[in-house]
Design a protein around this motif. Structure first.
Motif, PDB file in Angstrom:
ATOM      1  N   VAL A 241     -26.080 -48.327 -42.565  1.00 29.06           N
ATOM      2  CA  VAL A 241     -26.714 -49.545 -43.074  1.00 29.06           C
ATOM      3  C   VAL A 241     -25.841 -50.734 -42.711  1.00 29.06           C
ATOM      4  N   PRO A 242     -26.375 -51.727 -42.013  1.00 28.06           N
ATOM      5  CA  PRO A 242     -25.584 -52.916 -41.676  1.00 28.06           C
ATOM      6  C   PRO A 242     -25.050 -53.595 -42.940  1.00 28.06           C
ATOM      7  N   GLN A 243     -23.881 -54.201 -42.785  1.00 32.12           N
ATOM      8  CA  GLN A 243     -23.169 -54.843 -43.895  1.00 32.12           C
ATOM      9  C   GLN A 243     -24.074 -55.691 -44.810  1.00 32.12           C
ATOM     10  N   GLY A 247     -24.860 -54.572 -48.836  1.00 34.09           N
ATOM     11  CA  GLY A 247     -24.463 -55.398 -49.971  1.00 34.09           C
ATOM     12  C   GLY A 247     -25.597 -55.615 -50.964  1.00 34.09           C
ATOM     13  N   LEU A 248     -26.829 -55.497 -50.494  1.00 37.52           N
ATOM     14  CA  LEU A 248     -27.985 -55.685 -51.376  1.00 37.52           C
ATOM     15  C   LEU A 248     -28.440 -54.375 -52.023  1.00 37.52           C
ATOM     16  N   GLY A 249     -27.770 -53.294 -51.666  1.00 39.33           N
ATOM     17  CA  GLY A 249     -28.125 -51.994 -52.246  1.00 39.33           C
ATOM     18  C   GLY A 249     -29.147 -51.227 -51.422  1.00 39.33           C
ATOM     19  N   VAL A 250     -29.341 -51.631 -50.174  1.00 41.21           N
ATOM     20  CA  VAL A 250     -30.306 -50.938 -49.316  1.00 41.21           C
ATOM     21  C   VAL A 250     -29.687 -49.644 -48.795  1.00 41.21           C
ATOM     22  N   ARG A 251     -30.480 -48.562 -48.800  1.00 44.19           N
ATOM     23  CA  ARG A 251     -29.986 -47.252 -48.332  1.00 44.19           C
ATOM     24  C   ARG A 251     -30.736 -46.833 -47.067  1.00 44.19           C
ATOM     25  N   LEU A 252     -30.092 -45.953 -46.325  1.00 44.07           N
ATOM     26  CA  LEU A 252     -30.685 -45.440 -45.093  1.00 44.07           C
ATOM     27  C   LEU A 252     -31.142 -44.006 -45.341  1.00 44.07           C
ATOM     28  N   GLN A 253     -32.357 -43.669 -44.894  1.00 46.47           N
ATOM     29  CA  GLN A 253     -32.843 -42.291 -45.098  1.00 46.47           C
ATOM     30  C   GLN A 253     -33.713 -41.839 -43.926  1.00 46.47           C
ATOM     31  N   ASN A 254     -34.290 -40.638 -44.050  1.00 51.22           N
ATOM     32  CA  ASN A 254     -35.126 -40.059 -43.000  1.00 51.22           C
ATOM     33  C   ASN A 254     -34.414 -40.057 -41.641  1.00 51.22           C
ATOM     34  N   GLY A 255     -33.183 -39.593 -41.642  1.00 50.83           N
ATOM     35  CA  GLY A 255     -32.430 -39.499 -40.394  1.00 50.83           C
ATOM     36  C   GLY A 255     -32.222 -40.838 -39.713  1.00 50.83           C
ATOM     37  N   GLY A 256     -32.075 -41.882 -40.530  1.00 47.42           N
ATOM     38  CA  GLY A 256     -31.775 -43.204 -39.976  1.00 47.42           C
ATOM     39  C   GLY A 256     -33.005 -43.987 -39.552  1.00 47.42           C
ATOM     40  N   ARG A 257     -34.201 -43.428 -39.821  1.00 49.04           N
ATOM     41  CA  ARG A 257     -35.412 -44.133 -39.366  1.00 49.04           C
ATOM     42  C   ARG A 257     -36.043 -45.020 -40.437  1.00 49.04           C
ATOM     43  N   GLN A 258     -35.521 -44.935 -41.674  1.00 45.02           N
ATOM     44  CA  GLN A 258     -36.137 -45.708 -42.752  1.00 45.02           C
ATOM     45  C   GLN A 258     -35.077 -46.284 -43.688  1.00 45.02           C
ATOM     46  N   GLY A 271     -35.659 -59.328 -55.333  1.00 45.60           N
ATOM     47  CA  GLY A 271     -34.664 -59.193 -54.279  1.00 45.60           C
ATOM     48  C   GLY A 271     -35.284 -58.917 -52.920  1.00 45.60           C
ATOM     49  N   ILE A 272     -36.611 -58.799 -52.890  1.00 48.41           N
ATOM     50  CA  ILE A 272     -37.278 -58.469 -51.620  1.00 48.41           C
ATOM     51  C   ILE A 272     -37.082 -59.564 -50.553  1.00 48.41           C
ATOM     52  N   PRO A 273     -37.240 -60.842 -50.915  1.00 51.21           N
ATOM     53  CA  PRO A 273     -37.039 -61.881 -49.881  1.00 51.21           C
ATOM     54  C   PRO A 273     -35.649 -61.794 -49.258  1.00 51.21           C
ATOM     55  N   GLU A 274     -34.642 -61.483 -50.098  1.00 54.23           N
ATOM     56  CA  GLU A 274     -33.273 -61.379 -49.595  1.00 54.23           C
ATOM     57  C   GLU A 274     -33.163 -60.216 -48.602  1.00 54.23           C
ATOM     58  N   LEU A 276     -35.590 -58.883 -46.776  1.00 55.13           N
ATOM     59  CA  LEU A 276     -36.307 -59.218 -45.542  1.00 55.13           C
ATOM     60  C   LEU A 276     -35.503 -60.236 -44.728  1.00 55.13           C
ATOM     61  N   GLY A 277     -34.869 -61.181 -45.457  1.00 55.63           N
ATOM     62  CA  GLY A 277     -34.036 -62.185 -44.791  1.00 55.63           C
ATOM     63  C   GLY A 277     -32.869 -61.537 -44.050  1.00 55.63           C
ATOM     64  N   ALA A 278     -32.243 -60.575 -44.724  1.00 56.75           N
ATOM     65  CA  ALA A 278     -31.092 -59.892 -44.130  1.00 56.75           C
ATOM     66  C   ALA A 278     -31.499 -59.093 -42.893  1.00 56.75           C
ATOM     67  N   LEU A 279     -32.700 -58.497 -42.946  1.00 55.19           N
ATOM     68  CA  LEU A 279     -33.210 -57.760 -41.782  1.00 55.19           C
ATOM     69  C   LEU A 279     -33.269 -58.674 -40.567  1.00 55.19           C
ATOM     70  N   LYS A 280     -33.750 -59.884 -40.830  1.00 50.83           N
ATOM     71  CA  LYS A 280     -33.917 -60.851 -39.759  1.00 50.83           C
ATOM     72  C   LYS A 280     -32.561 -61.259 -39.184  1.00 50.83           C
ATOM     73  N   ILE A 281     -31.645 -61.570 -40.121  1.00 52.43           N
ATOM     74  CA  ILE A 281     -30.306 -61.991 -39.696  1.00 52.43           C
ATOM     75  C   ILE A 281     -29.630 -60.901 -38.877  1.00 52.43           C
TER      76      ILE A 281
END
Ligand code: ATP
Ligand code: MG
Length: 307
Positions: A241-243, A247-258, A271-274, A276-281
């Motif tokens: 999971v990128p830094q 930091g927002l508590g996002v986890r990686l699953q399904n072998g890195g695909r989700q 916290g959803i806008p944050e 989505l914002g981080a994904l973009k950044i």
């Protein structure tokens, strides 16, 4: 609000030894809509059947508006109406006949105006002279509701009212339930579906293995249990999971695909806008975004674990 149904230390053991209700205590308040939420075999139908006088008590005390359902059976029974889980109707009776008969069985004088009003509000007036066997499943369910209301009960029990019911009928049913509440009727319904309980009930009682796990105002319960998960299907797999997202508590699953992000439905800031914002950044591409709500099953597991 005062209690209209009081259940104290109720135990039900069937003849074959099955313990369906295990020292259960709960109160239903006058004028409320309460949903009994629980999985198959939790004891919902057993509980309702006992309050309505259709099943015997093994141990404990149940009163309906102050009447002991054992020693004041007749008074207690006249105050309740039950829409059973199973469709049980006489196929050759007419709609009008069966509803009038029900009223008569409770010793109420015939009241044509009341029965006509009842059939009309359930959209059954046109069908009043039809034999039951000619009705659709949804109409039969409405006949059961009409029967349950035929003697003007103060408390209506609906056992799985929307199992196998289409969206329109469900909406009509909820409208009727709200109208009845406005007229002073207490409504107790059972369901497997938390969404349904959420839509209609003032309070929710969670029942499992013959015991009440909790009884709570709906809003409070939804706050506690209403966990949701945001799932992001990635265009390309990630190794970690990128830094900015970690930091927002996002986890990686399904072998890195989700990516998955849990949030609370109750809090104003999801916290959803944050996220989505981080994904973009981070420049992370995704093919789909969807949400999942914790299932009743998850909630039970959590509740049981909490105890
Ligand atoms: N007449 C009976 N004789 C023996 N056991 C029974 C009887 N009725 C119910 N049970 C058992 O008692 C337990 C509770 O059943 P009940 O019908 O009250 O559950 P429920 O919560 O209404 O389930 P569902 O969601 O499937 O309608 C189950 O284990 C069931 O098998
Ligand atoms: Mg049941």
């Amino acid at each position: 609000m005062s209690a209209i149904v009081k259940i104290q230390d109720l135990t039900k053991r069937y003849d074959d030894g099955k313990l369906a209700l295990n020292d259960l205590s709960v109160e239903f308040m006058r004028g409320e809509i309460i949903a009994l939420l629980g999985p198959n075999g939790a004891g919902k139908t057993s509980l309702i059947s006992i309050i309505c006088g259709l099943t015997t008590i093994s141990d404990g005390l149940v009163t309906v508006d102050g009447f002991d359902i054992q020693s004041n059976y007749r008074e207690a029974r006249s105050l309740v109406g039950l829409v059973p889980q199973e469709l049980m109707l006489e196929p050759f009776e007419t709609v009008m006949g069966t509803v009038s008969l029900s009223r008569g069985l409770f010793g109420q004088a015939q009241n044509h105006e009341y029965v006509e009003g009842l059939l009309s509000r359930l959209s059954l007036w046109e069908k009043r002279d039809s034999p039951i066997r000619e009705l659709s499943g949804g109409m039969k369910r409405r006949v059961l509701i009409a029967k349950a209301l035929s003697h003007e009960p103060k408390i209506l029990f609906l056992d799985e009212p929307t199992a196998g019911v289409d969206v329109d009928l469900r909406r009509d049913m909820w409208r009727l339930v709200k109208d009845l509440q406005a007229e002073g009727v207490t409504v107790i319904l059972t369901t497997h579906y938390i969404e349904e309980a959420e839509e209609i009930a003032d309070r929710i009682a969670v029942i499992n293995e013959g015991q009440i796990l909790l009884v709570e105002d709906k809003s409070i319960l939804m706050n506690r249990l209403g966990k949701k998960e945001l799932l992001i299907d990635l265009s390309e797999s990630l190794i970690e999971v990128p830094q900015g997202l970690a930091g927002l508590g996002v986890r990686l699953q399904n072998g890195g695909r989700q990516l998955s992000y849990s949030y609370d439905m109750a809090t104003e800031k999801s916290g959803i806008p944050e996220v989505l914002g981080a994904l973009k950044i981070e420049g992370i591409g995704f093919s789909d975004v969807h949400t999942e709500q914790s299932s009743l099953e998850d909630i039970f597991i959590e509740l049981v674990a909490e105890r």
